[in-house]
Motif scaffolding. Structure first.
Motif, mmCIF file in Angstrom:
data_model
loop_
_atom_site.group_PDB
_atom_site.id
_atom_site.type_symbol
_atom_site.label_atom_id
_atom_site.label_comp_id
_atom_site.label_asym_id
_atom_site.label_seq_id
_atom_site.Cartn_x
_atom_site.Cartn_y
_atom_site.Cartn_z
ATOM 1 N N LEU A 109 4.764 -55.477 54.713
ATOM 2 C CA LEU A 109 5.573 -54.598 55.560
ATOM 3 C C LEU A 109 6.473 -53.663 54.754
ATOM 4 C CD1 LEU A 109 6.720 -57.290 58.157
ATOM 5 C CD2 LEU A 109 4.823 -55.684 58.396
ATOM 6 N N ILE A 110 6.357 -53.702 53.424
ATOM 7 C CA ILE A 110 7.242 -52.918 52.565
ATOM 8 C C ILE A 110 7.227 -51.437 52.947
ATOM 9 C CG2 ILE A 110 7.829 -52.281 50.189
ATOM 10 C CD1 ILE A 110 8.130 -55.258 50.894
ATOM 11 N N ASP A 111 8.425 -50.872 53.121
ATOM 12 C CA ASP A 111 8.658 -49.454 53.424
ATOM 13 C C ASP A 111 8.295 -49.066 54.854
ATOM 14 O OD1 ASP A 111 9.944 -47.267 52.393
ATOM 15 O OD2 ASP A 111 8.140 -46.310 51.609
ATOM 16 N N LYS A 112 7.989 -50.052 55.715
ATOM 17 C CA LYS A 112 7.776 -49.744 57.132
ATOM 18 C C LYS A 112 9.108 -49.876 57.861
ATOM 19 C CE LYS A 112 2.933 -51.155 57.278
ATOM 20 N NZ LYS A 112 1.914 -51.998 57.947
ATOM 21 N N ASP A 113 9.293 -49.105 58.949
ATOM 22 C CA ASP A 113 10.564 -49.208 59.651
ATOM 23 C C ASP A 113 10.631 -50.497 60.456
ATOM 24 O OD1 ASP A 113 9.516 -48.794 62.357
ATOM 25 O OD2 ASP A 113 9.276 -46.694 61.806
ATOM 26 N N GLN A 114 11.824 -50.847 60.889
ATOM 27 C CA GLN A 114 12.059 -52.138 61.541
ATOM 28 C C GLN A 114 11.217 -52.302 62.804
ATOM 29 O OE1 GLN A 114 16.170 -53.263 61.892
ATOM 30 N NE2 GLN A 114 15.806 -54.578 63.636
ATOM 31 N N LYS A 115 11.120 -51.269 63.603
ATOM 32 C CA LYS A 115 10.364 -51.347 64.847
ATOM 33 C C LYS A 115 8.890 -51.606 64.577
ATOM 34 C CE LYS A 115 9.528 -48.763 69.133
ATOM 35 N NZ LYS A 115 9.807 -47.486 69.861
ATOM 36 N N GLN A 142 13.972 -46.327 51.471
ATOM 37 C CA GLN A 142 14.774 -45.540 52.407
ATOM 38 C C GLN A 142 15.513 -46.442 53.390
ATOM 39 O OE1 GLN A 142 12.491 -42.508 54.453
ATOM 40 N NE2 GLN A 142 13.785 -42.646 56.267
ATOM 41 N N ALA A 143 16.728 -46.063 53.738
ATOM 42 C CA ALA A 143 17.527 -46.839 54.689
ATOM 43 C C ALA A 143 16.761 -46.997 55.997
ATOM 44 C CB ALA A 143 18.869 -46.153 54.940
ATOM 45 N N GLY A 144 16.746 -48.242 56.531
ATOM 46 C CA GLY A 144 16.052 -48.515 57.782
ATOM 47 C C GLY A 144 14.659 -49.062 57.608
ATOM 48 N N ASN A 145 14.154 -49.079 56.367
ATOM 49 C CA ASN A 145 12.800 -49.577 56.112
ATOM 50 C C ASN A 145 12.833 -50.939 55.417
ATOM 51 O OD1 ASN A 145 11.956 -47.202 57.206
ATOM 52 N ND2 ASN A 145 10.963 -46.409 55.383
ATOM 53 N N TRP A 166 13.986 -58.191 55.418
ATOM 54 C CA TRP A 166 15.147 -57.516 54.824
ATOM 55 C C TRP A 166 14.986 -56.005 54.958
ATOM 56 C CZ3 TRP A 166 19.191 -60.449 53.115
ATOM 57 C CH2 TRP A 166 18.942 -61.810 52.954
ATOM 58 N N ILE A 167 15.984 -55.367 55.590
ATOM 59 C CA ILE A 167 15.956 -53.934 55.850
ATOM 60 C C ILE A 167 16.931 -53.222 54.911
ATOM 61 C CG2 ILE A 167 16.333 -52.128 57.572
ATOM 62 C CD1 ILE A 167 13.948 -53.889 58.195
ATOM 63 N N SER A 168 16.475 -52.101 54.336
ATOM 64 C CA SER A 168 17.302 -51.365 53.376
ATOM 65 C C SER A 168 18.509 -50.698 54.042
ATOM 66 C CB SER A 168 16.458 -50.289 52.682
ATOM 67 O OG SER A 168 17.269 -49.450 51.872
ATOM 68 N N LYS A 169 19.658 -50.813 53.379
ATOM 69 C CA LYS A 169 20.868 -50.096 53.784
ATOM 70 C C LYS A 169 21.026 -48.817 52.961
ATOM 71 C CE LYS A 169 24.629 -52.556 54.294
ATOM 72 N NZ LYS A 169 25.702 -53.561 54.020
ATOM 73 N N GLY A 170 19.986 -48.514 52.156
ATOM 74 C CA GLY A 170 20.067 -47.349 51.291
ATOM 75 C C GLY A 170 20.647 -47.713 49.934
ATOM 76 N N VAL A 171 20.979 -46.687 49.181
ATOM 77 C CA VAL A 171 21.511 -46.888 47.824
ATOM 78 C C VAL A 171 22.794 -47.696 47.885
ATOM 79 C CG1 VAL A 171 22.406 -45.746 45.769
ATOM 80 C CG2 VAL A 171 20.480 -44.750 47.011
ATOM 81 N N GLY A 172 22.891 -48.662 47.002
ATOM 82 C CA GLY A 172 24.054 -49.550 47.003
ATOM 83 C C GLY A 172 25.237 -48.970 46.247
ATOM 84 N N LYS A 173 26.264 -49.761 46.180
ATOM 85 C CA LYS A 173 27.478 -49.371 45.474
ATOM 86 C C LYS A 173 27.513 -49.992 44.082
ATOM 87 C CE LYS A 173 29.483 -47.283 49.031
ATOM 88 N NZ LYS A 173 29.916 -45.869 49.029
ATOM 89 N N ALA A 174 28.052 -49.238 43.158
ATOM 90 C CA ALA A 174 28.253 -49.741 41.795
ATOM 91 C C ALA A 174 29.741 -49.948 41.578
ATOM 92 C CB ALA A 174 27.704 -48.752 40.773
#
Length: 322
Positions: A109-115, A142-145, A166-174
């Motif tokens: 399911l990598i890089d597919k959206d949640q739905k 990408q966020a949401g995937n 696990w769904i991406s929240k986008g780029v993280g914080k450093a």
């Protein structure tokens, strides 16, 4: 005595009237023989036990094999109609027997959206209530995937398997490192290690201990910064005076001045009708701020006539600079 006989007779009539006939076994234990056409309770029995119980009361069965979380494989987990129902002649009781759980493979399911991920999992046969979604920072997806699944793609489960997506929240914080006092090279390594990009700015410093060291940084230590951000930091450097300070002066004096600033010197020669021999015509890096130990190139006049050969790099800071 007569009263007891009447009571016993009454109980017998009630039992017969309700369709329950009891008989004593050889061991003296009362057993229910059931009533013809009345559905017995078969849930929790094995398939064979259920068939036998129905046969005793003259009822045929229809077997339905299904997956279930109730009871063990081969046991009846549901029946229709329920117990004590009166069936007409020729009707059947439907009994549901648990089969072994069908194997299902976790898809990629990598890089597919949640739905789309949820739709694919339920289409395969996994239960929606067993699927959980969690969020995680990821620098690439990408966020949401979907970033990953647990169990991972290719694993074998069944419809009761619990799955975490696990769904991406986008780029993280450093977390901004503390650069104060480290060298420029060390600062670059520290920033790269946490996913940040460094941009060095040289500033004039008169303190020898500050040369080549970070004096300021754009973000404070431990501050959260989005990964990939360019971080500016200031490093103490050597300010080279403007050409007006050097042009027309003896090259040996200029070399002495530059060395006192903490830089190395390289010499080139050129013929000149404007400047006498051994006089400085130009300092190439004049007006710039350089790192300590950088090399500054000066052009020295040979006077009128052909230019003298340019000394090899190893010679420019040797006898020519002494």
């Amino acid at each position: 005595m007569k009263i007891l006989t009447i009571v016993a007779a009454s109980i017998f009539v009630i039992l017969v009237g309700s369709g329950i006939l009891w008989a004593c076994s050889g061991s003296g234990v009362l057993q229910n023989t059931g009533k013809k056409g009345v559905v017995p309770h078969i849930v929790g029995m094995t398939e064979e036990q259920a068939k036998e119980a129905c046969a005793k009361v003259g009822i045929e069965v229809e077997i339905v094999s299904e997956e279930s979380l109730e009871y063990e494989e081969g046991y009846v987990f549901k029946q229709y109609p329920n117990k004590n129902a009166k069936l007409p002649e020729g009707a059947k009781v439907k009994m549901y027997v648990r089969t072994g759980l069908k194997e299902l493979e976790i898809p990629d399911l990598i890089d597919k959206d949640q739905k789309a991920a949820l739709k694919e999992l339920t289409h395969i046969g996994f239960q929606e209530k067993k699927i959980k979604f969690k969020e995680i920072h990821d620098d690439e997806i990408q966020a949401g995937n979907v970033v990953k699944t647990d169990p991972e793609a290719g694993s074998i489960g069944n419809y009761k398997t619990s799955i975490t997506v696990w769904i991406s929240k986008g780029v993280g914080k450093a977390v901004m490192p503390d650069l104060y006092g480290v060298t420029a090279e060390q600062a670059e390594e520290m920033l790269e290690e946490v996913g940040l990009v460094g941009e060095m700015i040289l500033v004039e410093s008169y303190d020898e201990d500050e040369l080549g060291k970070v004096l300021e940084q754009e973000y404070e230590p431990d501050e959260e910064v989005e990964k990939g951000t360019t971080v500016k930091y200031k490093v103490g450097g050597v300010a080279i005076p403007e050409n007006g300070e050097f042009v027309g002066k003896p090259y040996k004096d200029v070399i002495k001045t530059l060395k006192a600033l903490g830089v190395k010197v390289s010499i080139t020669h050129t013929a000149s009708t404007e400047y006498n021999k051994d006089m400085v015509e130009e300092v190439k890096e004049a007006g710039q701020i350089l790192m300590a130990d950088s090399t500054v190139t000066i052009t020295v006049s040979t006077g009128p006539g052909p230019s003298a050969p340019t000394p090899a790099p190893d010679d420019t800071t040797g006898s020519e600079t002494n």
